[in-house]
Design an enzyme around this catalytic site. Structure first.
Site, short mmCIF file in Angstrom:
data_model
loop_
_atom_site.label_atom_id
_atom_site.label_comp_id
_atom_site.label_asym_id
_atom_site.label_seq_id
_atom_site.Cartn_x
_atom_site.Cartn_y
_atom_site.Cartn_z
N GLU B 56 0.81 -1.23 0.00
CA GLU B 56 0.00 0.00 0.00
C GLU B 56 0.84 1.27 0.00
O GLU B 56 0.47 2.26 -0.63
CB GLU B 56 -0.96 0.00 1.19
CG GLU B 56 -2.12 -1.00 1.05
CD GLU B 56 -1.69 -2.43 1.33
OE1 GLU B 56 -0.58 -2.64 1.85
OE2 GLU B 56 -2.47 -3.34 1.00
N HIS B 126 -11.16 -5.77 8.84
CA HIS B 126 -11.96 -5.60 7.62
C HIS B 126 -13.22 -4.82 7.94
O HIS B 126 -14.24 -5.00 7.30
CB HIS B 126 -12.31 -6.96 7.01
CG HIS B 126 -11.11 -7.73 6.54
ND1 HIS B 126 -10.31 -8.43 7.39
CD2 HIS B 126 -10.57 -7.88 5.31
CE1 HIS B 126 -9.32 -9.00 6.71
NE2 HIS B 126 -9.45 -8.67 5.44
#
Lengths: 398, 322
Positions: B56, B126
């Protein structure tokens, strides 16, 4: 190393070259290139008198500029953080000589030298250091953030290693703009120090660049110390040109401007031809400490610094070549240097005439409406209501 | 059209109307885990829609670099929980590039998309709502849509906005939220809240998936207590629309703000502070924040953790009873 400094005898036999009326000579490069998974370029470089004088001029300007900045910092005229480039001048100049201004450069916070060779004036650099309105970043960047849009200089980044993936994105832009697969691409060079070499994002960027064959050069300026930690204490692999693993790399003597130029031409050609990225290690040395708060002798000896100055100084090497090739005499160089010293002093004096930007600039250039302002790259600022400017006309306490 | 299709449509529109636009992220070439980029690689080619490695920080830096050449970069971070490795790039590079270069360079063409929020069984990594972290960074815009129509218009605005934007997509609504999304090219202005349901007694502010919870709480307040709530979708979290909230609170005298993220230093705190400053003499009751608890986002306790309609109903009632 000292033996290697011997200038090739051939340097003393300059011959007329094909280029116009300029005199050129061929020089042996004293420190060997080393290749990792590639055959390094030849150990020779040709240079004209004009080229060498230009390199000498810029490198000497950087040297004097940094020494003057040191003084101004200690006099508290320059505030913030300040990292000086003296000792490493050959790298900036060598890269600039190998590149065009269509190639992108992004570098570390030690960016004064790169700013100068990419076209910013000594005065504009001083103004930026002083935080003044006509500085290269309009006084809003400071020592670590000098930029030049017109020469694709994407500036200095303060976060160690953060510029490297950005450099990969710049390289992707070159590849994306290429019209035919066979076209030669311009390149982007992402420069970092030995201290950043172990940042994870360097590898993240290199992996992407290799995967997608981007024209990106990963260039490590190894000045032997990441702040106060020597390379042996910080890196398992101290041969930084091999850190790309299966990505090829070369080692270049970063104290020899002609070696940097030749090495970088070679790398630019390789990367620009669509072969993917390359790692480069430029072995160098910084004369000053890491930043102004570091005297630079607590983790290395004075003798070590003196020894580098005497045996490997990048400016002395250029001067030696100029003299030995018969391009200049020592007296001529002395005169040139005298004039350059004055040029730096004059630039500093002129810079000091200026002043800090208006207070309103505190909140400009954060958000933009996207509308152009005048001819420059500047875009009109948008002041959202969440940016609450102090209203000093009404209340000094807010 | 549901939300993932609306987002897909927005990106198709952006890629079609701007040759420099590229879309990349983890698995986006195959459509992405939530199918948002389905079919786009086939339509626009592998040079414009491509997979990245799982990195990322590198993805964000890469996008910033590309965008700083004056082009459009749409980066997907697979889950908002994974945006933290990219935090430095977004906060220190993307947000400050224009400022520190004296407006010579910027990465205004960068939009980072990331699915956020609770989904019933997402667990610790998540489910998070990291919007508040980015609102602490002048230079970034943070946008969250509540339904497919908003998603398409706001995402297109983000992509075309000359400032770097972070677009958090409520993953719980990707399939569940359906609407008559206009097929053409349209944008919804950033920095403008929307009064979803006018009312007179309590101002209720939220964004994203929480809007559906709040709508339910407002209905409940109306049917059970006869309380008229003015429900406002903030839409752009930063720069946020202070004026719309201020006007509403001046009218109602009461404010409830709700988000899934933990209460402490959540964006509700910022809204509460600003409104108490600007509307102090209009307030009839203390401002209520109905948020996630100050715990990690839990796996088995999710039902207990989320600020559901009952907690919000309680808060609305409390402001009226005060």
């Amino acid at each position: 190393m000292q033996a290697a400094m011997k200038i090739a005898t051939r340097a003393g036999v300059p011959h007329k070259a094909a280029r116009g009326f300029s005199t050129s000579a061929t020089f042996d490069l004293p420190v060997d290139f080393k290749g990792h998974l590639c055959e390094p370029p030849p150990q020779q470089a040709e240079a004209t008198k004009e080229e060498l004088l230009e390199y000498h001029k810029n490198m000497f300007l950087i040297r004097r500029m940094e020494i003057a900045a040191d003084g101004e910092y200690k006099a508290r005229n320059i505030r913030g953080f300040c990292h000086l480039y003296d000792g490493q001048e050959a790298i900036a100049q060598g890269i600039e000589a190998a590149f065009t201004r269509e190639d992108d450069v992004i570098t570390t916070y030690r960016c004064h030298g790169m700013a100068l060779v990419r076209g910013s004036s000594v005065q504009a650099i001083f103004e930026e250091l002083l935080g003044f309105r006509n500085g290269v970043s309009r006084g809003k960047g400071g020592s670590m953030h000098m930029y030049n849009k017109s020469s694709n200089f994407y500036g200095g980044a303060a976060i160690v290693g953060a510029q490297v993936p950005i450099g990969a994105g710049l390289g992707f832009s070159h590849k994306y703009r290429r019209e035919n697969e066979s076209d030669k691409m311009n390149v982007s060079i992402a420069m970092y120090g030995d201290g950043s070499a172990n940042q994870g994002q360097v590898w993240e960027a290199a992996n992407m660049a290799a995967l997608w064959k981007l024209p990106v050069i990963f260039a490590c300026e190894n000045n032997e110390y990441g702040m106060g930690t020597s390379v042996n204490r910080s890196s398992y692999i101290t041969e930084y040109y091999k850190q790309g693993n299966t990505i090829p790399g070369i080692f270049i003597d970063g104290m020899d401007v002609l070696a940097v130029r030749e090495g970088m031409k070679f790398v630019k050609d390789y990367c620009g031809s669509g072969n993917g990225p390359m790692y480069v290690e430029l072995k160098t040395y910084r004369y000053h400490g890491h930043s102004m708060s570091d005297p630079g002798i607590s983790y290395r000896t004075r003798d070590e610094v003196t020894n580098v100055r005497q045996s490997r100084d990048p400016i002395e090497l250029v001067k030696k070549r100029l003299v030995e090739a018969g391009f200049s005499t020592e007296d001529e160089l002395k005169e040139i240097e005298k004039a350059l010293r004055k040029e730096v002093q004059d630039a500093l004096k002129a810079a000091k005439e200026s002043s800090v930007p208006d207070d309103s600039e505190l909140a400009t250039d954060i958000y933009t409406t996207g509308k152009k302002m005048g001819d420059g790259p500047r875009l009109e600022s948008e002041m959202p209501s969440v940016v609450r400017m102090p209203d000093i006309t009404n209340n000094l306490h807010y | 059209m549901n939300m993932f299709m609306a987002i897909n449509d927005a990106m198709r529109t952006a890629l079609k109307s701007d040759d420099s636009a590229v879309l990349f992220g983890e698995d986006v070439a195959f459509g992405g885990v939530f199918r948002c980029s389905m079919g786009l690689r086939d339509e626009f080619g592998k040079n414009r829609v491509f997979n990245t490695p799982l990195c990322e920080q590198g993805i964000a830096g890469f996008g910033i670099g590309y965008a700083s050449t004056g082009r459009t970069a749409i980066a997907e971070v697979q889950f908002a929980d994974y945006i933290f490795p990219a935090f430095d790039q977004l906060v220190n590079e993307a947000a400050k590039m224009r400022y520190r270069s004296g407006n010579q360079f910027n990465c205004g063409g960068l939009t980072v998309r990331a699915p956020y929020g609770a989904i019933g069984h997402g667990g610790h990594y998540h489910s998070q709502s990291p919007e508040a972290y980015f609102t602490h960074t002048p230079g970034l815009k943070v946008v969250i849509p509540r339904d497919p129509i908003q998603a398409k218009g706001l995402l297109l605005s983000c992509i075309r906005d000359p400032n770097p934007c972070i677009f958090f997509e409520p993953k719980a609504l990707y399939r569940g939220s359906v609407g008559d999304v206009p097929v053409g090219d349209y944008t919804i202005p950033l920095g403008k809240a929307e009064i979803v349901q006018p009312g007179t007694d309590v101002t209720v502010v939220g964004w994203g998936a929480q809007m559906h919870v709040l709508a339910k709480a407002c209905d409940m307040a109306q049917s059970e207590m006869g309380i008229s709530c003015e429900l406002i979708d903030l839409r752009t979290i930063v720069p946020w629309d202070i004026a719309t909230i201020v006007d509403s609170v001046k009218k109602t005298g009461r404010l409830v703000v709700s988000h899934e993220a933990p209460k402490t230093s959540g964006f509700a705190a910022e809204i509460a502070a600003t409104i108490s400053d600007k509307c102090f003499l209009y307030l009839e009751a203390p401002i209520q924040r109905v948020c996630g608890y100050d715990t990690p986002f839990p796996l088995v306790f999710e039902k207990c953790y989320v600020p559901d309609h009952l907690k919000n109903f309680e808060a609305i009632k409390h402001t009226v009873d005060f």
